[in-house]
Design an enzyme around this catalytic site. Structure first.
Site, PDB file in Angstrom:
ATOM      1  N   LYS A 112       0.819  -1.214   0.000  1.00  0.00           N
ATOM      2  CA  LYS A 112       0.000   0.000   0.000  1.00  0.00           C
ATOM      3  C   LYS A 112       0.856   1.269   0.000  1.00  0.00           C
ATOM      4  O   LYS A 112       0.413   2.309  -0.463  1.00  0.00           O
ATOM      5  CB  LYS A 112      -0.979  -0.031   1.166  1.00  0.00           C
TER       6      LYS A 112
HETATM    7  C1  LIG Z   1      -4.390  -4.668   1.230  1.00  0.00           C
HETATM    8  C2  LIG Z   1      -3.618  -5.958   1.106  1.00  0.00           C
HETATM    9  C3  LIG Z   1      -3.986  -6.983   0.202  1.00  0.00           C
HETATM   10  C4  LIG Z   1      -5.242  -6.890  -0.648  1.00  0.00           C
HETATM   11  O1  LIG Z   1      -5.114  -5.951  -1.684  1.00  0.00           O
HETATM   12  P1  LIG Z   1      -6.419  -5.428  -2.466  1.00  0.00           P
HETATM   13  O2  LIG Z   1      -5.934  -4.306  -3.308  1.00  0.00           O
HETATM   14  O3  LIG Z   1      -7.374  -4.981  -1.399  1.00  0.00           O
HETATM   15  O4  LIG Z   1      -6.958  -6.562  -3.266  1.00  0.00           O
HETATM   16  C5  LIG Z   1      -3.173  -8.094   0.086  1.00  0.00           C
HETATM   17  N1  LIG Z   1      -2.071  -8.233   0.844  1.00  0.00           N
HETATM   18  C6  LIG Z   1      -1.671  -7.300   1.737  1.00  0.00           C
HETATM   19  C7  LIG Z   1      -0.462  -7.536   2.555  1.00  0.00           C
HETATM   20  C8  LIG Z   1      -2.431  -6.119   1.903  1.00  0.00           C
HETATM   21  O5  LIG Z   1      -2.036  -5.195   2.794  1.00  0.00           O
END
Ligand SMILES: *Cc1c(COP(=O)(O)O)cnc(C)c1O
Length: 471
Positions: A112
């Site tokens: 993120k």
């Molecule tokens: C947020 C997250 C996901 C999921 O990603 P999306 O974009 O919501 O599909 C997967 N793995 C980790 C470690 C995350 O923080």
């Protein structure tokens, strides 16, 4: 570049307006009115460039004239300058035609950061240019809040308040939020559950007088500006593995469908992507959809990969819009029925088109743990439990893929973030990167408020006013 709503009833907007508004006024999600196209020569010209340069080229057409070119360059370069690997998103080979792309080299050790670092700087730039400020209010069950706080720290035109359920996030996740020493970011423990936190945020946004007085804004995963920077690493990986001459596939551990949708966007822009593999944990609503054409809500069960513990995937609406040939009325009717009935089904035409690109797998916790263990034995690499779900999905979909096409599996978090799962798999927890080794000793700020809108408003009011006086 203009953006249109997936529900077809909100005005088309330029990038800066989409950035600040997040959700469209008709309840839909903004998508580009037309996809910018990258020719084979454009893609070839990315070979050998640093990550930030690839990212800039990918993002430029989406931003257009709303941010001057030199400012956008600075924003993108600054966003990735602090990452702890010079490649930003390094690729590691795991098997003859399988690569891992590590997306955990940012400040909070999960993918993120790759979007949030850009988003925070874009917010600050656009607000400064307009002489405006915003107050970001959000709820988190872990990863998103930490990434938002790191992205907003010390941004002059942004105050950021993140609510988390007291005692219900991991110690590591809590400390990533509470040890950030900046006057404009606030992690607040709420006496309640994650749902209580979300309800409080919703109540604050529904309080129109409060919302307008403080310029409330959100940075959740449905904001187009969260998707856009993620497209860059699909180009980066594909170019490094031989695109445009050689197509590639990707495997993505999926929750809200934001990350894998960025891969879909890359394909629309001309990147030769053969398959997108979606990995689900026990909360497998997406895998069931790709198997059957029916989207059906069920209760959420907690797993070792908590960032994928979702009931519905909000960004799926963007794919649905294209499956319905961009008919916003049809999207709206379908999702209204979904909210009412807890399910909807698409026709054979839509399922066929989705199935020609997307494949899906699922893993329960035992399977994820087993995958962590076997990959460790075969390669020495330690996967976090989300990444393990994606790797397992690569194996589960092997029969439906061309074995000659390389697969890039996205490593969405550093294994040290999920100590319990790693310990269960290999006997010892993973070590934190050196720059964070002292995280558990850093001083915390841990304000607590009751589960009450009046208390939240008072808390925000006091801090925003105090900062205004200081400025
Ligand atoms: C947020 C997250 C996901 C999921 O990603 P999306 O974009 O919501 O599909 C997967 N793995 C980790 C470690 C995350 O923080």
């Amino acid at each position: 570049m203009q953006y249109i709503s997936t529900r077809g009833r909100a005005p088309a907007l330029p990038f800066d307006e989409v950035l600040l508004s997040g959700l469209a006024r008709d309840g839909g999600l903004y998508v580009p009115a037309v996809w910018p196209m990258f020719s084979r020569d454009d893609i070839r010209a990315m070979k050998g460039l640093p990550y930030a340069e690839v990212a800039l080229r990918v993002m430029q057409p989406f931003v257009g004239e709303t941010v001057p070119a030199d400012a956008l360059r600075r924003i993108v370069e600054d966003s990735y300058a602090g990452f702890d690997h010079s490649c930003v998103a390094p690729l590691k080979q795991l098997a003859p035609n399988l690569w891992l792309m590590e997306l955990f080299h940012g400040p909070t050790l999960a993918f993120k950061d790759y979007a949030m670092q850009v988003l925070g700087r874009l917010f600050d730039h656009v607000l400064a240019a307009r002489g405006e400020r915003v107050t970001i209010v959000g709820a988190t069950s872990g990863d998103t809040g930490a990434a938002a706080i790191e992205a907003c720290r010390d941004r002059g035109n942004v105050d950021c308040f993140i609510l988390y359920p007291r005692g219900r996030v991991s110690p590591m996740q809590q400390r990533q939020m509470t040890t950030v020493d900046a006057p404009n970011v606030h992690a607040i423990a709420v006496e309640g559950t994650f749902d209580d936190c979300q309800d409080l945020v919703k109540a604050a946004f529904n309080d129109t007088a409060f919302r307008d007085a403080y310029g409330l804004s959100a940075v959740n995963s449905i904001n187009w500006a969260r998707i856009m920077p993620q497209i860059a690493y699909y180009f980066w990986a594909a170019v490094n593995l031989g695109a445009p001459e050689r197509p590639v596939s990707f495997s993505v551990p999926t929750g809200n469908f934001g990350n894998v949708y960025a891969g879909y966007a890359a394909l629309q822009m001309g990147l030769p992507i053969e398959r997108l593999v979606v990995g689900s944990n026990a909360n497998d609503i997406l895998t069931r959809f790709f198997d059957s054409g029916t989207m059906e809500m069920r209760g959420v069960v907690p797993t070792l990969s908590p960032s994928m513990d979702i009931q519905v995937s909000s960004n799926f609406e963007r794919l649905l819009f294209d499956l319905f040939d961009r008919n916003g009325a049809e999207v709206e009717a379908t999702l209204t029925a979904f909210r009412r009935d807890g399910r909807f089904a698409v026709g054979d035409n839509q399922l066929g088109r989705a199935g020609a690109l997307f494949l899906a797998g699922r893993s329960d916790d035992d399977q994820a743990v087993e995958t962590i263990r076997t990959v460790r034995e075969r390669t020495g690499e330690l996967l976090d439990p989300h990444t393990a779900v994606g790797i397992r999905a690569v194996e589960q979909t092997a029969a439906s893929r061309d074995p000659a096409v390389p697969v890039v599996a996205l490593a969405t978090a550093h294994p040290a973030k999920f100590a319990a799962a790693i310990e269960r798999a290999v006997g010892t927890p993973a070590a934190l990167p050196e720059r964070m080794a002292d995280l558990m000793e850093r001083p915390e700020r841990t304000p607590v408020i009751p589960n009450d809108l009046v208390a939240l408003k008072a808390y925000v009011q006091e801090r925003v006013v105090a900062r205004g006086a200081a400025a």
